[in-house]
Motif scaffolding. Structure first.
Motif, PDB file in Angstrom:
ATOM      1  N   TRP A 138      21.570  70.786  45.672  1.00 38.55           N
ATOM      2  CA  TRP A 138      22.233  70.254  44.580  1.00 38.55           C
ATOM      3  C   TRP A 138      22.038  68.738  44.555  1.00 38.55           C
ATOM      4  N   ALA A 139      22.040  68.031  45.778  1.00 41.62           N
ATOM      5  CA  ALA A 139      21.777  66.765  45.759  1.00 41.62           C
ATOM      6  C   ALA A 139      20.306  66.325  45.004  1.00 41.62           C
ATOM      7  N   GLN A 140      19.457  67.179  45.525  1.00 43.61           N
ATOM      8  CA  GLN A 140      18.111  66.830  45.107  1.00 43.61           C
ATOM      9  C   GLN A 140      18.022  66.964  43.428  1.00 43.61           C
ATOM     10  N   ASN A 141      18.727  67.872  42.753  1.00 45.97           N
ATOM     11  CA  ASN A 141      18.905  68.090  41.425  1.00 45.97           C
ATOM     12  C   ASN A 141      19.294  66.891  40.903  1.00 45.97           C
ATOM     13  N   LEU A 142      20.067  65.730  41.389  1.00 48.00           N
ATOM     14  CA  LEU A 142      20.618  64.663  40.723  1.00 48.00           C
ATOM     15  C   LEU A 142      19.435  63.677  40.591  1.00 48.00           C
ATOM     16  N   THR A 143      18.260  63.711  41.393  1.00 50.19           N
ATOM     17  CA  THR A 143      17.158  62.817  41.139  1.00 50.19           C
ATOM     18  C   THR A 143      16.675  62.930  39.583  1.00 50.19           C
ATOM     19  N   PRO A 144      15.990  64.060  39.321  1.00 48.30           N
ATOM     20  CA  PRO A 144      15.480  64.231  37.847  1.00 48.30           C
ATOM     21  C   PRO A 144      16.605  63.857  36.746  1.00 48.30           C
ATOM     22  N   LEU A 145      17.924  64.426  36.929  1.00 45.14           N
ATOM     23  CA  LEU A 145      18.727  64.355  36.092  1.00 45.14           C
ATOM     24  C   LEU A 145      19.085  62.680  35.612  1.00 45.14           C
ATOM     25  N   LEU A 146      19.034  62.039  36.835  1.00 46.60           N
ATOM     26  CA  LEU A 146      19.417  60.621  36.532  1.00 46.60           C
ATOM     27  C   LEU A 146      18.381  59.667  36.560  1.00 46.60           C
ATOM     28  N   ASN A 147      17.339  59.911  36.650  1.00 44.07           N
ATOM     29  CA  ASN A 147      15.945  59.130  36.960  1.00 44.07           C
ATOM     30  C   ASN A 147      15.591  58.799  35.374  1.00 44.07           C
ATOM     31  N   PRO A 148      15.786  57.636  35.020  1.00 37.68           N
ATOM     32  CA  PRO A 148      15.286  56.973  33.688  1.00 37.68           C
ATOM     33  C   PRO A 148      14.164  57.385  33.432  1.00 37.68           C
ATOM     34  N   ASP A 149      13.111  57.783  34.243  1.00 41.11           N
ATOM     35  CA  ASP A 149      11.742  58.282  33.955  1.00 41.11           C
ATOM     36  C   ASP A 149      11.483  59.845  33.901  1.00 41.11           C
ATOM     37  N   GLU A 150      12.602  60.380  34.215  1.00 43.90           N
ATOM     38  CA  GLU A 150      12.666  61.882  33.987  1.00 43.90           C
ATOM     39  C   GLU A 150      13.705  62.465  32.978  1.00 43.90           C
ATOM     40  N   LEU A 151      14.801  62.863  33.200  1.00 44.73           N
ATOM     41  CA  LEU A 151      15.596  63.497  32.426  1.00 44.73           C
ATOM     42  C   LEU A 151      16.459  62.171  31.751  1.00 44.73           C
ATOM     43  N   GLY A 152      16.591  61.422  32.575  1.00 43.35           N
ATOM     44  CA  GLY A 152      17.194  60.102  32.051  1.00 43.35           C
ATOM     45  C   GLY A 152      18.387  59.940  31.671  1.00 43.35           C
ATOM     46  N   HIS A 153      19.646  60.826  32.123  1.00 40.60           N
ATOM     47  CA  HIS A 153      20.850  60.913  31.986  1.00 40.60           C
ATOM     48  C   HIS A 153      21.617  59.640  32.677  1.00 40.60           C
ATOM     49  N   ASP A 154      22.763  59.096  32.360  1.00 36.49           N
ATOM     50  CA  ASP A 154      23.566  58.564  33.300  1.00 36.49           C
ATOM     51  C   ASP A 154      24.744  59.608  33.593  1.00 36.49           C
ATOM     52  N   GLU A 155      25.840  59.358  34.267  1.00 38.74           N
ATOM     53  CA  GLU A 155      26.985  60.145  34.496  1.00 38.74           C
ATOM     54  C   GLU A 155      27.601  60.461  33.298  1.00 38.74           C
ATOM     55  N   ASN A 156      27.920  59.447  32.605  1.00 37.54           N
ATOM     56  CA  ASN A 156      28.652  59.495  31.147  1.00 37.54           C
ATOM     57  C   ASN A 156      27.845  60.201  30.441  1.00 37.54           C
ATOM     58  N   SER A 157      26.607  60.039  29.994  1.00 39.74           N
ATOM     59  CA  SER A 157      26.068  60.450  28.981  1.00 39.74           C
ATOM     60  C   SER A 157      25.826  62.061  29.175  1.00 39.74           C
ATOM     61  N   LEU A 158      25.732  62.534  30.547  1.00 38.38           N
ATOM     62  CA  LEU A 158      25.395  63.866  30.900  1.00 38.38           C
ATOM     63  C   LEU A 158      26.814  64.725  30.604  1.00 38.38           C
ATOM     64  N   ARG A 159      27.957  63.880  31.111  1.00 38.83           N
ATOM     65  CA  ARG A 159      29.281  64.491  30.633  1.00 38.83           C
ATOM     66  C   ARG A 159      29.680  64.548  29.252  1.00 38.83           C
ATOM     67  N   ALA A 160      29.023  63.858  28.491  1.00 36.28           N
ATOM     68  CA  ALA A 160      29.332  63.600  27.216  1.00 36.28           C
ATOM     69  C   ALA A 160      28.604  64.917  26.357  1.00 36.28           C
ATOM     70  N   ALA A 161      27.317  64.930  26.871  1.00 37.64           N
ATOM     71  CA  ALA A 161      26.446  66.186  26.431  1.00 37.64           C
ATOM     72  C   ALA A 161      27.006  67.527  26.737  1.00 37.64           C
ATOM     73  N   LEU A 162      27.667  67.571  27.945  1.00 38.38           N
ATOM     74  CA  LEU A 162      28.115  68.924  28.206  1.00 38.38           C
ATOM     75  C   LEU A 162      29.394  69.336  27.569  1.00 38.38           C
ATOM     76  N   VAL A 163      30.258  68.264  27.370  1.00 38.41           N
ATOM     77  CA  VAL A 163      31.574  68.335  26.674  1.00 38.41           C
ATOM     78  C   VAL A 163      31.287  68.734  25.395  1.00 38.41           C
ATOM     79  N   ALA A 164      30.313  68.343  24.646  1.00 38.59           N
ATOM     80  CA  ALA A 164      30.060  68.896  23.129  1.00 38.59           C
ATOM     81  C   ALA A 164      29.242  69.977  23.192  1.00 38.59           C
TER      82      ALA A 164
END
Lengths: 130, 378
Positions: free
Chosen positions: B129-155
Motif C-alpha cells: 500500500w505504501a508503494q502505491n502512493l509513489t505513482p499516485l503522488l509523483n508529479p511525473d506519474e499519476l500526479g495527484h496530491d492528497e487534496n486532488s485525489l480526495r476531491a476526485a474520489l468524492v465526486a
C-alpha cells in the motif's frame, strides 16, 4: 581455506571453550583470547533471507557479561548483513540476538563482541546457510 | 513356480522402468536438494496485517475498478493500467515507463507482490500500500496530491463503495483518503498470483520421489537448472520459491541517466524510506503490533547500496521483457549474455564478490534460457 580452518581449530583447542557445558545442538563460539569465558549460541536452522533469533550464553558465572555486540559477514562474497540486529539481555550471561537476516546461501561468519568489566572479548563462529 | 517367475519378471520390468526414468533426471542429489528449495508453489495466501482491507472482497473489487480508472491521474489521462497493462502481464513492454514523461526505470510486473519485505526497484517502501502512493503522488506519474485525489474520489461513482469500507468521507482528512485508496489498490494487486509452472511440476515430482514424472521435464531445462543452481551463481540472489531473495544487488548495469546524473538505486531508496511517514513503523499501518516494522527500523545503509537494485522474481519473467532496472536488455538471451560477459569494471571495487564472467557456451546459454522459460509457462 585450510589455513583458516586450522586457525579456527587452534583457537578452539587453546581456549576455555572446551569446558563449557554446551547443549548438543548449540554452536560453540570460538574466542580470540585464551582467558575469555566459554560461550555458545543456540538457534534453529537459519532461514534464507528471513529474520531469526539466537540465544547466546556465556558459561563463567564469575564473569558477568554486560553487553553483547553481533555482526556477520560472508567472507567469500565480501559483504555483511543488510540489517542491524537487536540484542537484549534476558538473564545473567544470556542474551537474545534477534532480527538476524542471512540474505544469501553459503558460509556466514558470525562475529560476537562481549563486554565485561571494561574488557572486550571477541568470538567467531561459522554457519552454513542453505 | 510360475508365480515366482512372473513376480521376478514384474520386478525386473519395474526396475527397468525406474532406471529408464531416472536416467532422464540428470540432476545430482545436491542439485535436487537445491531445486527443492525453489518451492513449493504457489505459497500459502497471507493477508497483510498492515492493511485492514487486505483480503476484503469489496476492497478487491473496488481496487480492480480503480486500477483502470483515469480518475486516479490528476489530468484524467492515465491510470495504473496504462503502465501496468493487464493484457501485457501488468507491465508495458517498454524499456522505461511512460508516465507524464519518460521515467528513469522499467515498469515492473505486479505478480506475486503480497507481503514482501521491500517494494520497487530501490525498495522505497516496505508495504504494497505504501508503494502505491509513489505513482499516485509523483508529479511525473499519476500526479495527484492528497487534496486532488480526495476531491476526485468524492465526486466519483466509487464514493459509496469507498464509504462502505472506510466510513463517511466528509470529515476524513485527505491524507487518510489517499492512504485508503492505496490500500484498496493493494488489496487488488496482492491477488495477482502466478500459477504452477512446468518447473513446479518437476520440483513437486522430485519432492514426492516420482522420478518418472520428473523425467518429463525437458533435458535442456534440466541442464539450464544445473547452471542456475551451480556455476551460474544465479540462485545466490534468485533464491527461494519466488526466485528472489527480496534484497538488493549490483548487477553491473550502468546507472547513468540520459538526462545526466546517476540513479543511486537502493541508496536513494533507503533515504526515502527513512523520510517516509508511510512505513510499517508509522501511524498509517493498521497492524497494532507493528510486527513488520523491524525491517525499516533495522535496515543498514552501506556503501554498496549505491547502484544496487532489488532482485526481481523470475516467475513469469519470460513474459515481461525488457529487463533490468532501466529496461536496457531486450530479451532473456541478452540478460544471460550480460551475466556471461559481465563487465567487472562496472562493479564496486570494494563491493560484493559474486559476479564474474560465466564462460557459458552457446548451448549452455540456450539451456539456461529454456530453464527460465519453464518459470513462466503457467
Amino acid at each position: 581455506m585450510i589455513a583458516r580452518t586450522a586457525f579456527l581449530a587452534s583457537f578452539a583447542l587453546s581456549s576455555s571453550a572446551l569446558a563449557c557445558p554446551t547443549p548438543p545442538d548449540a554452536t560453540q563460539l570460538i574466542p580470540e583470547a585464551d582467558h575469555a569465558p566459554a560461550a555458545y549460541a543456540e538457534m534453529n536452522t537459519p532461514p534464507l533471507s528471513a529474520p531469526f533469533a539466537m540465544l547466546v550464553t556465556f558459561c563463567d558465572p564469575a564473569q558477568k557479561i554486560e553487553a553483547l555486540m553481533f555482526d556477520a559477514l560472508m567472507p567469500a562474497h565480501r559483504h555483511g548483513m543488510n540489517f542491524t540486529v537487536d540484542v537484549s539481555k534476558i538473564a545473567d550471561n544470556r542474551f537474545e540476538v534477534s532480527n538476524i537476516v542471512f540474505h544469501m546461501p553459503g558460509l556466514w561468519e558470525l562475529q560476537f563482541g562481549a563486554e565485561f568489566a571494561g574488557r572486550a572479548y571477541t568470538y567467531i563462529a561459522e554457519v552454513q546457510v542453505k | 513356480m510360475n508365480w515366482v517367475v512372473r513376480l521376478v519378471g514384474v520386478l525386473v520390468c519395474l526396475l527397468c522402468g525406474l532406471s529408464s526414468a531416472q536416467a532422464d533426471v540428470i540432476l545430482s542429489k545436491a542439485e535436487i536438494d537445491q531445486t527443492l528449495r525453489h518451492g513449493p508453489w504457489p505459497p500459502e495466501v497471507v493477508l497483510d496485517p498492515s492493511n485492514r482491507v487486505s483480503g476484503d472482497t469489496t476492497a478487491i473489487s473496488l481496487g480492480e475498478v480503480l486500477f483502470s480508472d483515469l480518475m486516479l491521474s490528476r489530468d484524467r489521462t492515465i491510470s495504473c493500467a496504462s503502465c501496468h497493462d493487464p493484457e501485457q502481464n501488468f507491465t508495458d513492454g517498454l524499456p522505461r515507463a511512460e508516465g507524464r514523461k519518460t521515467l528513469d526505470r522499467n515498469t515492473q510486473a505486479l505478480w506475486n507482490l503480497a507481503v514482501q519485505r521491500w517494494y520497487g526497484w530501490s525498495g522505497d517502501s516496505d508495504s504494497l500500500w505504501a508503494q502505491n502512493l509513489t505513482p499516485l503522488l509523483n508529479p511525473d506519474e499519476l500526479g495527484h496530491d492528497e487534496n486532488s485525489l480526495r476531491a476526485a474520489l468524492v465526486a466519483s461513482v466509487h464514493r459509496p463503495a469507498y464509504e462502505a469500507l472506510f466510513g463517511e468521507m466528509d470529515a476524513e482528512p485527505a491524507v487518510e483518503t489517499t492512504v485508503n485508496v492505496s490500500k484498496v489498490l493493494a488489496a487488488y494487486i496482492e491477488t495477482l498470483r502466478s500459477g504452477k509452472t512446468s518447473f513446479d511440476q518437476f520440483r513437486d515430482a522430485l519432492a514426492s520421489g516420482d522420478m518418472k514424472k520428473a523425467a518429463q521435464y525437458p533435458l535442456s531445462a534440466q541442464r539450464g537448472l544445473q547452471i542456475f543452481v551451480g556455476r551460474g551463481n544465479c540462485a545466490f540472489c534468485h533464491s527461494g520459491p519466488a526466485f528472489t531473495n527480496g534484497e538488493f544487488h549490483h548487477a553491473a548495469v550502468p546507472f547513468f541517466l540520459e538526462r545526466g546524473g546517476v540513479d543511486p538505486g537502493r541508496a536513494e531508496g533507503i533515504d526515502r524510506l527513512m523520510e517516509s511517514p508511510f512505513t510499517l513503523a508509522g501511524e498509517f499501518s493498521d497492524d497494532g503490533s507493528k510486527a513488520g516494522a523491524w525491517a525499516v527500523r533495522n535496515v543498514r545503509f552501506q556503501h554498496g547500496n549505491f547502484g544496487a537494485f532489488r532482485v526481481p522474481t523470475l516467475r513469469r519473467a519470460a513474459r515481461t521483457a525488457p529487463y533490468m532496472h532501466d529496461g536496457s536488455l531486450r530479451d532473456l538471451a541478452s540478460v544471460i549474455q550480460h551475466y556471461n560477459q559481465i563487465d567487472m569494471e562496472r562493479l564496486h571495487s570494494d563491493g560484493e564478490a559474486i559476479l564474474r564472467p560465466l564462460g557459458l557456451s552457446d548451448q549452455d546459454a540456450e539451456d539456461l534460457e529454456d530453464f527460465l522459460r519453464t518459470l513462466s509457462d503457467d
